[in-house]
Design a protein around this motif. Structure first.
Motif, PDB file in Angstrom:
ATOM      1  N   UNK A 117      32.554  41.281  30.958  1.00  0.00           N
ATOM      2  CA  UNK A 117      32.631  42.534  31.724  1.00  0.00           C
ATOM      3  C   UNK A 117      33.531  42.424  32.953  1.00  0.00           C
ATOM      4  N   UNK A 118      33.885  41.219  33.341  1.00  0.00           N
ATOM      5  CA  UNK A 118      34.756  41.044  34.507  1.00  0.00           C
ATOM      6  C   UNK A 118      36.192  41.403  34.159  1.00  0.00           C
ATOM      7  N   UNK A 119      37.004  41.767  35.159  1.00  0.00           N
ATOM      8  CA  UNK A 119      38.447  41.906  34.915  1.00  0.00           C
ATOM      9  C   UNK A 119      39.001  40.593  34.348  1.00  0.00           C
ATOM     10  N   UNK A 120      39.951  40.708  33.454  1.00  0.00           N
ATOM     11  CA  UNK A 120      40.436  39.532  32.731  1.00  0.00           C
ATOM     12  C   UNK A 120      40.935  38.438  33.669  1.00  0.00           C
ATOM     13  N   UNK A 121      41.721  38.810  34.685  1.00  0.00           N
ATOM     14  CA  UNK A 121      42.277  37.802  35.587  1.00  0.00           C
ATOM     15  C   UNK A 121      41.172  37.092  36.367  1.00  0.00           C
ATOM     16  N   UNK A 122      40.157  37.839  36.809  1.00  0.00           N
ATOM     17  CA  UNK A 122      39.048  37.227  37.543  1.00  0.00           C
ATOM     18  C   UNK A 122      38.279  36.261  36.658  1.00  0.00           C
ATOM     19  N   UNK A 123      37.979  36.688  35.420  1.00  0.00           N
ATOM     20  CA  UNK A 123      37.237  35.821  34.502  1.00  0.00           C
ATOM     21  C   UNK A 123      38.014  34.540  34.211  1.00  0.00           C
TER      22      UNK A 123
END
Length: 456
Positions: free
Chosen positions: A364-370
């Motif tokens: 569920x996190x933004x891709x870059x953050x994950x």
């Protein structure tokens, strides 16, 4: 919104401080009970002793003064170009030094150096210098009313605690009662200082981070991590060539070694854990304000990182060695080589379980953050578990190769610090791009007496 009620914060911290007193005074019977009940050893004396580096109370004292320094930093940012900046800057610097001292007990080394070279007469000079510093701290700074009262009381208690330590060191050895009394005075003083700062911060403070903040902070954190690793290598190269005990009997050089406990690099690692935990708390508050579904997961991570900061400061994972070796022996697993540090088995299993439980959260996190969080976790696990296991092989099969062991252990510590720096970058970027500015509301009055401003 993150709500802090000043009175509740102060009373909660005071209750914890008082809890450490009986634990410290009665640590001998506690140790005997633990030794009788458990088939493996735990360093009860070190963990429960107030005023000692690497103890639970030392971690607590450091947290108090870090909180004081953070509150003073916010006040310093508010002060602008007024005459308050000088006294606030001094108080901020002293609070930071006190946080470091609670962790590594630097004042004892400095006092012994002074007593050795100045004699008993000159031994009273540190107390005089402390009083002069106290007078400088109490000047100005914009403190008034109740905040002035608790600010003055706080510094008085802190310096009374250190004066107690100095007097007892000059006159007679510190026993358990003196240690606990001196530490409690310092903790009580820090709590009063924090309460005074919260009184001045009453109201709502909006916290924002720019898109470039994460990169600048991460570069600083990486730079410091590399610097401490180089200092460790330099220390061990120096130790291999000269007799450090002869030229440094007070072991000041040893404070640069990240491979030992209660040193400046380990204090830095402890700060990194707390910094990431603080970022997670802010994200939790921001998510709660936005009504998102992952508030509890962010909060659980924040609590975990606070506990890991305690583990970093007090080396709790080392207390698992006896239990872990007993476990792997019962499973007929050889605890030499890769599993020499047997605590990696339960910790590795817990990390794997945590990762599996958080897979939906990462999706569920933004891709870059994950990706950044997974990258930071990979760096940290590679150091904390991978190189720890490699270190077990070195200890088992190449125990005489000090250079190889130094290299493995230094890389292990560096990877852990780099992993935390990468995690801080990911969270700062997430705060800037995906979380609305977080508001911190410091409440002083009783519940229902005041409401936060709605225009911010």
């Amino acid at each position: 919104m993150l709500v802090l009620r000043a009175r509740n914060v102060a009373l909660s911290l005071l209750a914890v401080a008082l809890l450490f007193v009986p634990l410290s005074l009665y640590r001998s019977p506690i140790r005997r009970f633990v030794e009788a009940e458990l088939p493996y050893s735990i360093q009860v004396d070190r963990l429960l002793r107030m005023g000692s580096e690497g103890s639970l109370a030392a971690w607590f004292g450091s947290v108090i003064f870090i909180a004081v320094a953070l509150a003073l930093f916010v006040l310093l940012r508010r002060a602008g170009a007024t005459g308050e900046r000088g006294p606030l800057r001094l108080a901020f610097g002293v609070a930071g030094l006190l946080a470091l001292d609670q962790s590594i007990v630097l004042h004892e080394r400095l006092l012994m150096i002074w007593l050795t070279h100045a004699g008993s007469i000159g031994g009273w000079l540190p107390a005089l210098l402390a009083l002069l510093l106290l007078a400088a701290l109490l000047r100005g700074g914009g403190w008034a009313g109740r905040s002035r009262l608790f600010y003055t009381l706080g510094w008085a208690l802190v310096f009374a605690g250190y004066l107690w330590s100095v007097v007892t060191a000059l006159q007679f050895p510190l026993d358990r009662g003196h240690e606990a009394a001196a530490a409690l005075l310092k903790y009580g003083g820090g709590i009063c200082l924090l309460y005074a700062a919260l009184l001045r911060l009453e109201g709502v403070t909006t916290l924002t981070t720019g898109s470039q903040t994460g990169r600048r902070v991460a570069l600083w954190l990486v730079g410091l991590g590399v610097l401490f690793s180089l200092a460790t290598v330099g220390f061990h190269l120096l130790e291999a060539r000269v007799d450090l005990d002869a030229i440094d009997p007070f072991r000041l050089f040893f404070l640069l070694d990240s491979l030992q406990e209660a040193t400046i690099p380990t204090f830095y690692s402890f700060l990194l854990w707390l910094f990431v935990a603080a970022l997670l708390v802010l994200i939790t508050a921001g998510d709660r304000n936005s009504g998102r579904r992952d508030t509890r997961r962010w909060g659980a991570l924040a609590a975990l990182f606070v506990f890991l900061s305690l583990d970093e400061a007090a080396s709790l994972h080392e207390q698992l060695i006896g239990l872990s070796r007993a476990m792997v022996s019962k499973l007929a697993i050889e605890h030499e080589g890769l599993l020499y540090h047997a605590w990696v088995v339960p910790v590795g299993l817990l990390l794997l379980l945590l990762f599996v439980l958080y897979i939906p959260f990462f999706r569920r996190l933004p891709r870059s953050t994950a990706l950044w969080i997974l990258f930071s976790g990979g760096l940290f696990v590679a150091g904390a578990l991978g190189f720890e296991m490699l270190g077990g092989v070195v200890v088992t099969w190449a125990k005489d190769n000090d250079t190889l062991r130094l290299g493995v252990e230094t890389i292990e510590e560096l990877l852990e610090m780099l992993g935390l720096a990468a995690c801080a970058y990911a969270l700062l970027t997430y705060l800037a791009l995906h979380v609305a500015p977080v508001r911190v509301w410091v409440r002083v009055g009783p519940p229902g007496e005041s409401q936060p401003p709605t225009h911010e």
